[in-house]
Design a protein around this motif. Structure first.
Motif, PDB file in Angstrom:
ATOM      1  N   CYS A  50       0.832  -1.197   0.000  1.00  0.00           N
ATOM      2  CA  CYS A  50       0.000   0.000   0.000  1.00  0.00           C
ATOM      3  C   CYS A  50       0.868   1.249   0.000  1.00  0.00           C
ATOM      4  CB  CYS A  50      -0.977   0.011   1.169  1.00  0.00           C
ATOM      5  SG  CYS A  50      -0.220   0.220   2.776  1.00  0.00           S
ATOM      6  N   THR A  51       0.215   2.362  -0.261  1.00  0.00           N
ATOM      7  CA  THR A  51       0.856   3.668  -0.217  1.00  0.00           C
ATOM      8  C   THR A  51       0.256   4.460   0.943  1.00  0.00           C
ATOM      9  OG1 THR A  51      -0.797   4.679  -1.674  1.00  0.00           O
ATOM     10  CG2 THR A  51       1.149   3.711  -2.732  1.00  0.00           C
ATOM     11  N   GLY A  52       0.966   5.481   1.365  1.00  0.00           N
ATOM     12  CA  GLY A  52       0.475   6.364   2.417  1.00  0.00           C
ATOM     13  C   GLY A  52       0.476   7.796   1.926  1.00  0.00           C
ATOM     14  N   GLU A  53      -0.605   8.200   1.314  1.00  0.00           N
ATOM     15  CA  GLU A  53      -0.703   9.535   0.741  1.00  0.00           C
ATOM     16  C   GLU A  53      -1.317  10.489   1.761  1.00  0.00           C
ATOM     17  OE1 GLU A  53      -2.742   8.796  -3.197  1.00  0.00           O
ATOM     18  OE2 GLU A  53      -2.515   6.799  -2.319  1.00  0.00           O
ATOM     19  N   THR A  54      -0.868  11.718   1.737  1.00  0.00           N
ATOM     20  CA  THR A  54      -1.433  12.714   2.652  1.00  0.00           C
ATOM     21  C   THR A  54      -2.030  13.861   1.854  1.00  0.00           C
ATOM     22  OG1 THR A  54       0.756  13.746   2.874  1.00  0.00           O
ATOM     23  CG2 THR A  54       0.101  12.194   4.588  1.00  0.00           C
ATOM     24  N   TYR A  55      -3.239  14.217   2.237  1.00  0.00           N
ATOM     25  CA  TYR A  55      -3.968  15.320   1.626  1.00  0.00           C
ATOM     26  C   TYR A  55      -4.370  16.284   2.728  1.00  0.00           C
ATOM     27  CZ  TYR A  55      -4.099  12.049  -2.242  1.00  0.00           C
ATOM     28  OH  TYR A  55      -3.738  11.177  -3.230  1.00  0.00           O
ATOM     29  N   LYS A  56      -4.905  17.399   2.353  1.00  0.00           N
ATOM     30  CA  LYS A  56      -5.284  18.411   3.342  1.00  0.00           C
ATOM     31  C   LYS A  56      -6.280  17.868   4.360  1.00  0.00           C
ATOM     32  CE  LYS A  56      -6.581  23.249   3.543  1.00  0.00           C
ATOM     33  NZ  LYS A  56      -6.863  24.453   2.767  1.00  0.00           N
ATOM     34  N   GLN A  57      -7.249  17.083   3.902  1.00  0.00           N
ATOM     35  CA  GLN A  57      -8.316  16.599   4.776  1.00  0.00           C
ATOM     36  C   GLN A  57      -8.245  15.115   5.102  1.00  0.00           C
ATOM     37  OE1 GLN A  57     -10.545  18.715   6.170  1.00  0.00           O
ATOM     38  NE2 GLN A  57      -9.454  20.371   5.157  1.00  0.00           N
ATOM     39  N   ALA A  58      -7.227  14.400   4.583  1.00  0.00           N
ATOM     40  CA  ALA A  58      -7.205  12.949   4.803  1.00  0.00           C
ATOM     41  C   ALA A  58      -5.800  12.378   4.658  1.00  0.00           C
ATOM     42  CB  ALA A  58      -8.129  12.253   3.808  1.00  0.00           C
ATOM     43  N   VAL A  59      -5.613  11.247   5.314  1.00  0.00           N
ATOM     44  CA  VAL A  59      -4.475  10.374   5.053  1.00  0.00           C
ATOM     45  C   VAL A  59      -5.090   9.159   4.369  1.00  0.00           C
ATOM     46  CG1 VAL A  59      -2.666   8.933   6.070  1.00  0.00           C
ATOM     47  CG2 VAL A  59      -3.139  11.193   7.032  1.00  0.00           C
ATOM     48  N   LYS A  60      -4.586   8.851   3.183  1.00  0.00           N
ATOM     49  CA  LYS A  60      -5.162   7.781   2.365  1.00  0.00           C
ATOM     50  C   LYS A  60      -4.163   6.648   2.256  1.00  0.00           C
ATOM     51  CE  LYS A  60      -7.517   8.559  -1.566  1.00  0.00           C
ATOM     52  NZ  LYS A  60      -8.754   7.852  -1.574  1.00  0.00           N
ATOM     53  N   MET A  61      -4.633   5.464   2.607  1.00  0.00           N
ATOM     54  CA  MET A  61      -3.832   4.258   2.410  1.00  0.00           C
ATOM     55  C   MET A  61      -4.456   3.503   1.244  1.00  0.00           C
ATOM     56  SD  MET A  61      -2.564   2.987   6.057  1.00  0.00           S
ATOM     57  CE  MET A  61      -1.151   2.325   5.212  1.00  0.00           C
ATOM     58  N   THR A  62      -3.743   3.465   0.125  1.00  0.00           N
ATOM     59  CA  THR A  62      -4.244   2.780  -1.055  1.00  0.00           C
ATOM     60  C   THR A  62      -3.551   1.426  -1.165  1.00  0.00           C
ATOM     61  OG1 THR A  62      -4.629   4.885  -2.176  1.00  0.00           O
ATOM     62  CG2 THR A  62      -4.537   2.914  -3.561  1.00  0.00           C
ATOM     63  N   PHE A  63      -4.339   0.370  -1.142  1.00  0.00           N
ATOM     64  CA  PHE A  63      -3.833  -0.991  -1.243  1.00  0.00           C
ATOM     65  C   PHE A  63      -3.798  -1.380  -2.706  1.00  0.00           C
ATOM     66  CE2 PHE A  63      -4.846  -0.585   3.097  1.00  0.00           C
ATOM     67  CZ  PHE A  63      -4.151  -1.558   3.798  1.00  0.00           C
ATOM     68  N   ALA A  64      -2.621  -1.745  -3.198  1.00  0.00           N
ATOM     69  CA  ALA A  64      -2.425  -2.018  -4.619  1.00  0.00           C
ATOM     70  C   ALA A  64      -3.348  -3.121  -5.131  1.00  0.00           C
ATOM     71  CB  ALA A  64      -0.966  -2.387  -4.877  1.00  0.00           C
ATOM     72  N   LYS A  65      -3.600  -4.131  -4.310  1.00  0.00           N
ATOM     73  CA  LYS A  65      -4.456  -5.253  -4.726  1.00  0.00           C
ATOM     74  C   LYS A  65      -5.618  -5.413  -3.757  1.00  0.00           C
ATOM     75  CE  LYS A  65      -0.450  -7.225  -6.865  1.00  0.00           C
ATOM     76  NZ  LYS A  65       0.805  -7.845  -6.473  1.00  0.00           N
ATOM     77  N   GLY A  66      -6.109  -4.301  -3.271  1.00  0.00           N
ATOM     78  CA  GLY A  66      -7.155  -4.304  -2.256  1.00  0.00           C
ATOM     79  C   GLY A  66      -8.428  -5.016  -2.651  1.00  0.00           C
ATOM     80  N   ALA A  67      -8.782  -4.992  -3.922  1.00  0.00           N
ATOM     81  CA  ALA A  67     -10.012  -5.655  -4.357  1.00  0.00           C
ATOM     82  C   ALA A  67      -9.930  -7.169  -4.184  1.00  0.00           C
ATOM     83  CB  ALA A  67     -10.311  -5.309  -5.817  1.00  0.00           C
ATOM     84  N   SER A  68      -8.722  -7.700  -4.043  1.00  0.00           N
ATOM     85  CA  SER A  68      -8.534  -9.141  -3.867  1.00  0.00           C
ATOM     86  C   SER A  68      -8.406  -9.548  -2.399  1.00  0.00           C
ATOM     87  CB  SER A  68      -7.265  -9.590  -4.613  1.00  0.00           C
ATOM     88  OG  SER A  68      -7.399  -9.346  -5.988  1.00  0.00           O
ATOM     89  N   LEU A  69      -8.485  -8.574  -1.502  1.00  0.00           N
ATOM     90  CA  LEU A  69      -8.269  -8.862  -0.085  1.00  0.00           C
ATOM     91  C   LEU A  69      -9.584  -8.962   0.684  1.00  0.00           C
ATOM     92  CD1 LEU A  69      -5.360  -6.337   0.622  1.00  0.00           C
ATOM     93  CD2 LEU A  69      -5.190  -8.753  -0.040  1.00  0.00           C
ATOM     94  N   PRO A  70      -9.614  -9.845   1.673  1.00  0.00           N
ATOM     95  CA  PRO A  70     -10.794  -9.887   2.534  1.00  0.00           C
ATOM     96  C   PRO A  70     -10.813  -8.640   3.409  1.00  0.00           C
ATOM     97  CG  PRO A  70      -9.088 -11.347   3.381  1.00  0.00           C
ATOM     98  CD  PRO A  70      -8.594 -10.825   2.052  1.00  0.00           C
ATOM     99  N   ASP A  71     -11.980  -8.076   3.616  1.00  0.00           N
ATOM    100  CA  ASP A  71     -12.136  -6.881   4.461  1.00  0.00           C
ATOM    101  C   ASP A  71     -13.374  -7.059   5.336  1.00  0.00           C
ATOM    102  OD1 ASP A  71     -11.961  -4.314   5.560  1.00  0.00           O
ATOM    103  OD2 ASP A  71     -12.880  -3.358   3.811  1.00  0.00           O
ATOM    104  N   PRO A  72     -13.333  -8.045   6.244  1.00  0.00           N
ATOM    105  CA  PRO A  72     -14.525  -8.340   7.040  1.00  0.00           C
ATOM    106  C   PRO A  72     -14.956  -7.196   7.955  1.00  0.00           C
ATOM    107  CG  PRO A  72     -12.635  -9.552   7.877  1.00  0.00           C
ATOM    108  CD  PRO A  72     -12.212  -8.914   6.580  1.00  0.00           C
TER     109      PRO A  72
END
Length: 148
Positions: free
Chosen positions: A66-88
């Protein structure tokens, strides 16, 4: 006779660049990014830190986790293959429309479900490990035979 070029200084390690980014943010975003980074290292002790795309922290293990991007209103963690991961626990709350990536946007004061996030980090590492093992196990395609 021309002088030999001076040896180039060693590149700054990614971990030091991430330290600097966190320190330079000097607000809730820096504290949040530091906390997420700590959780990543606890979940995936052999994670590799990188910095790409104009200073974006990237955590890898057999590929990008994943990446750790920072914006004015958020810290965003983007998972490169997130659609393939379980997120219960339903942590993914952004970039849900794509077929590959998924993200978590954290806003100031947001509570972090540490156990669920660490499980997601571990799942991402396990997924990358599995893909790497499958790729290694595939027989290499032989070159097509030439017609006589």
């Amino acid at each position: 006779m021309a002088a030999a070029p001076a040896p180039q200084e060693a590149e700054t390690p990614a971990s030091a660049l991430i330290d600097t980014k966190i320190r330079d943010l000097a607000d809730w975003r820096g504290a949040t990014l530091a906390h997420l980074r700590q959780l990543m290292h606890e979940a995936v002790p052999d994670v590799v830190e990188e910095v790409k795309w104009m200073g974006v922290p990237v955590w890898s293990h057999a590929g990008i986790l994943c990446t750790g991007e920072t914006y004015k209103q958020a810290v965003k963690m983007t998972f490169a293959k997130g659609a393939s991961l379980p997120d219960p626990q339903g942590l993914f709350n952004s970039s849900l429309e794509g077929n590959t990536r998924r993200a978590i946007d954290l806003h100031e004061g947001a509570a972090i479900n540490e156990a669920a996030l660490k499980a997601l980090f571990r799942a991402a590492a396990d997924f990358n490990d599995l893909q790497a093992a499958q790729k290694k196990a595939r027989p290499k395609a032989s070159a097509p035979k030439k017609a006589a």
